[in-house]
Design a protein around this motif. Sequence first.
Motif, PDB file in Angstrom:
ATOM      1  N   THR A  83      -4.936   9.479  -3.069  1.00 23.53           N
ATOM      2  CA  THR A  83      -4.311   9.928  -1.833  1.00 23.53           C
ATOM      3  C   THR A  83      -4.691  11.345  -1.437  1.00 23.53           C
ATOM      4  OG1 THR A  83      -2.316  10.758  -2.961  1.00 23.53           O
ATOM      5  CG2 THR A  83      -2.344   8.430  -2.304  1.00 23.53           C
ATOM      6  N   SER A 143      -3.396   0.675   6.111  1.00 25.52           N
ATOM      7  CA  SER A 143      -3.246  -0.759   6.363  1.00 25.52           C
ATOM      8  C   SER A 143      -3.620  -1.111   7.798  1.00 25.52           C
ATOM      9  CB  SER A 143      -1.802  -1.187   6.083  1.00 25.52           C
ATOM     10  OG  SER A 143      -1.457  -0.948   4.737  1.00 25.52           O
ATOM     11  N   GLY A 160       2.652  -1.254   4.319  1.00 30.35           N
ATOM     12  CA  GLY A 160       2.252   0.108   3.993  1.00 30.35           C
ATOM     13  C   GLY A 160       3.351   1.113   4.245  1.00 30.35           C
ATOM     14  N   GLY A 168       0.070   5.033   3.740  1.00 35.25           N
ATOM     15  CA  GLY A 168      -0.402   3.682   3.448  1.00 35.25           C
ATOM     16  C   GLY A 168      -0.317   2.769   4.659  1.00 35.25           C
ATOM     17  N   VAL A 172       0.855  -1.189   0.000  1.00 37.51           N
ATOM     18  CA  VAL A 172       0.000   0.000   0.000  1.00 37.51           C
ATOM     19  C   VAL A 172       0.892   1.240   0.000  1.00 37.51           C
ATOM     20  CG1 VAL A 172      -1.936   1.144   1.129  1.00 37.51           C
ATOM     21  CG2 VAL A 172      -1.648  -1.337   1.368  1.00 37.51           C
ATOM     22  N   HIS A 173       0.805   2.035  -1.045  1.00 34.80           N
ATOM     23  CA  HIS A 173       1.680   3.199  -1.198  1.00 34.80           C
ATOM     24  C   HIS A 173       1.250   4.338  -0.280  1.00 34.80           C
ATOM     25  CE1 HIS A 173      -1.357   5.502  -3.437  1.00 34.80           C
ATOM     26  NE2 HIS A 173      -1.635   4.388  -4.074  1.00 34.80           N
TER      27      HIS A 173
END
Length: 360
Positions: free
Chosen positions: A49, A95, A87, A91, A13-14
């Motif tokens: 985001t 997460s 993450g 992120g 997860v970015h």
Amino acid sequence: EPFDPNKIPVVMVHGLWSNPTPWMEMFNDLRSYPEIRARYQFWFYLYPTGQPFWVSAAQMRDHLADVRQKLDPGGQNANLDQMVLVGHSMGGLVSKLQTLESGDDFWHILSDQPISELNASDEDREKLARVVYFHPNPSVKRVITIGTPHRGSDFANKYTTLFISRFILLPEMLTELTNKLVLSNPGFFKNKELLTTTTSIDSLAPSDPIFPVMISAQKGSGVKYHNIVGRIRREDFLTKLAEDGDGIVSYKSAHLDDVTSEVIVTADHISVHRHPLATLEVRRILLEHLNDVPSLAGTPQQATTVGYQILSTGNERVRPPPPTPTTNAPTVVIPPPAKTSAEPHLPRPIGGPLTIPRSR
């Protein structure tokens, strides 16, 4: 690679203003280890985001449920119940929220009155409830956070907030809902920050009341947490003036006490998840995870006939019946393509429907 029912998913997860591309160095390095390649499959979660991270967490909760229903409708695949989330930055918060029990704690940030007394339509009340009421995802067994602002970041100050707000445009549906709820319920909300926070930068302010609630929230049964913290060398004049940390997230915000492991990597915020020591730590954790579940990983499972699709919710929850492809994909759960060269193609957000075939 196509979905493999005999491998454990690792979902990467970015962070803020990012996409799956920065994960490629760690992904390629991890895939170079035969024991990792044989037992794990890597998925990437792409999300918008610009919105507050708790909204993204609610969407990811729905998407993971959709993927599980699509790939394993009967809930029989043991490997899918050993999922690992990794993450970076924001992120990591997205997460971690997949594994917490909300109770009434998150709702009580907003109001001490029952949500049933909120003056709103059933549909609007449900939309709000999905953000503040949730249970841990039982499929997630480990969470690895890297350079994550567990207590917020001073980067989210009034200057960056003002600057960034000029470039971030939230979905009209989201802003209309929160404004309507506030206007229709005078005196109902004791704290409106979770409703009126308009961007992800705002949501990361250290003063945001969600952070102490997240730290003290009940964690999912059997979930193990690992933390990787970045720290820059304080050698020159500017770094000596900066707060101890990775340049964006302070050490006191990134550090956690109640975790299975925590390591410090000498790297800044942008590169901490690409640092070789971070990769080695993730590898160590994944191998440790295999030792905990040797009877599950690699156990032959019958493959589903459903291939991967880009999963999209837009501004609403969507459960597309297979094999009809979805449309407009701001969010994606997708495994990377099979490694065919030294530079594999990267999964990218696509503005239209796409179905990834089970074989190439």
